[in-house]
Design an enzyme around this catalytic site. Sequence first.
Site, PDB file in Angstrom:
ATOM      1  CB  CYS A 116      -0.940   0.011   1.196  1.00 40.35           C
ATOM      2  SG  CYS A 116      -2.030  -1.406   1.234  1.00 40.35           S
ATOM      3  CG  HIS A 256      -3.048   3.479   2.174  1.00 43.67           C
ATOM      4  ND1 HIS A 256      -3.722   3.148   1.025  1.00 43.67           N
ATOM      5  CD2 HIS A 256      -3.054   2.369   2.962  1.00 43.67           C
ATOM      6  CE1 HIS A 256      -4.112   1.893   1.107  1.00 43.67           C
ATOM      7  NE2 HIS A 256      -3.714   1.392   2.267  1.00 43.67           N
ATOM      8  CG  ASN A 286      -6.618  -0.726   1.674  1.00 41.98           C
ATOM      9  OD1 ASN A 286      -5.981  -0.314   0.716  1.00 41.98           O
ATOM     10  ND2 ASN A 286      -6.038  -1.230   2.755  1.00 41.98           N
TER      11      ASN A 286
END
Length: 329
Positions: A116, A256, A286
């Site tokens: 990520c 993020h 996500n």
Amino acid sequence: MDNEYKASITGVGSFLPEKVLTNDDLSKMLDTTDEWITKRTGIKERRIVENGVAASDLAVEASLRALDDANVLPTEVDLIIASTITPDCLFPSTSCYIQEKLGARNAGAFDLLAACAGFVYALSVARSFVASGAMKTVLVVGTECMSKITDYTDRSTCILFGDGAGAVVVQQGNGRREIITTYLGSDGSQAELLMLPAGGSRLPASHETVDSRSHYIKLRGKEVFKQAIINMVDVITRAATENNMRVEDFDMIIPHQSNIRIIEAAMEKLKLPKEKAYINIDRYGNTSSASIPIAMDEIEKGGVLKPGSTAILVAFGGGLTWSSSIIKW
Ligand code: COA
């Protein structure tokens, strides 16, 4: 770093698949509720690709938009860096598929894996190539088909992830969206907190790995949650200190999008109002390395940040990895 040139983001683009998977849809598939997911994660819905769609397909759409935004032709691109944990296949790289589909015939291409945190890692590499003068135009893409590695029988992970792509064009400075700094961190001693165990050289695909569902994301949620807050706070504070800034000097934090509670807890620790964090997790979940460039595209197209504002990108993910980048918008 002594830069010969300044590196700027001259174009931004994103692409989200049309199909929406809501919390109510998930509650029909397994034992969960919209209320639980919303309260514990901030997610209301996420986008999911159709069968047969791969990471490079999303990446190409996002890249075309970013190139158009930068007024750059695919043949003018010197390098493509794709950040992804859901590549089209183990090799060749997803960026080679992107290169071919774009017709970027003068570009080098490679993938970068930092989960990520990968988009900011890739941005850091692009900045170095451009700042050194080695390259003029680098296309950086974060692209993920997380639905392909998500176990929809595991309620503690399947609620979190969604699909999407975002891309930026990095070129020599034009006075807008200058990349001021990038910071990268990692801690491999905690690799097992968030991983996809099978399909690599440690545990090649077999009937057993399929039967044990080892080709799906395994997540130790509570531990990752704690580490995410600690390291996001640290990498924001470090970026501020090393640039003689205070954290309150940032006009916007572009984090993020992993869990609204992680972002809010980090903002609280930094003593910043939570409104300063850009949030779109409610709509996309996500999307791993795609989440930051998708947010940047929304911010740019929505005129959310005035030119001259100072923003910081901050990401955290499997590895463990973390990263930040100060951008003068
Ligand atoms: N619906 C309903 N109940 C659920 C559920 C769901 N989707 N998922 C888990 N539960 C249950 C658990 O079984 C547990 O029940 P129990 O107390 O009877 O055992 C209870 O809810 C609490 O589970 P827990 O895992 O402690 O919840 P949590 O508050 O830690 O939230 C996550 C779980 C995964 C949402 C959270 O840990 C998280 O977001 N972690 C970070 C993950 C992440 O972002 N990873 C990527 C980083 S880039």
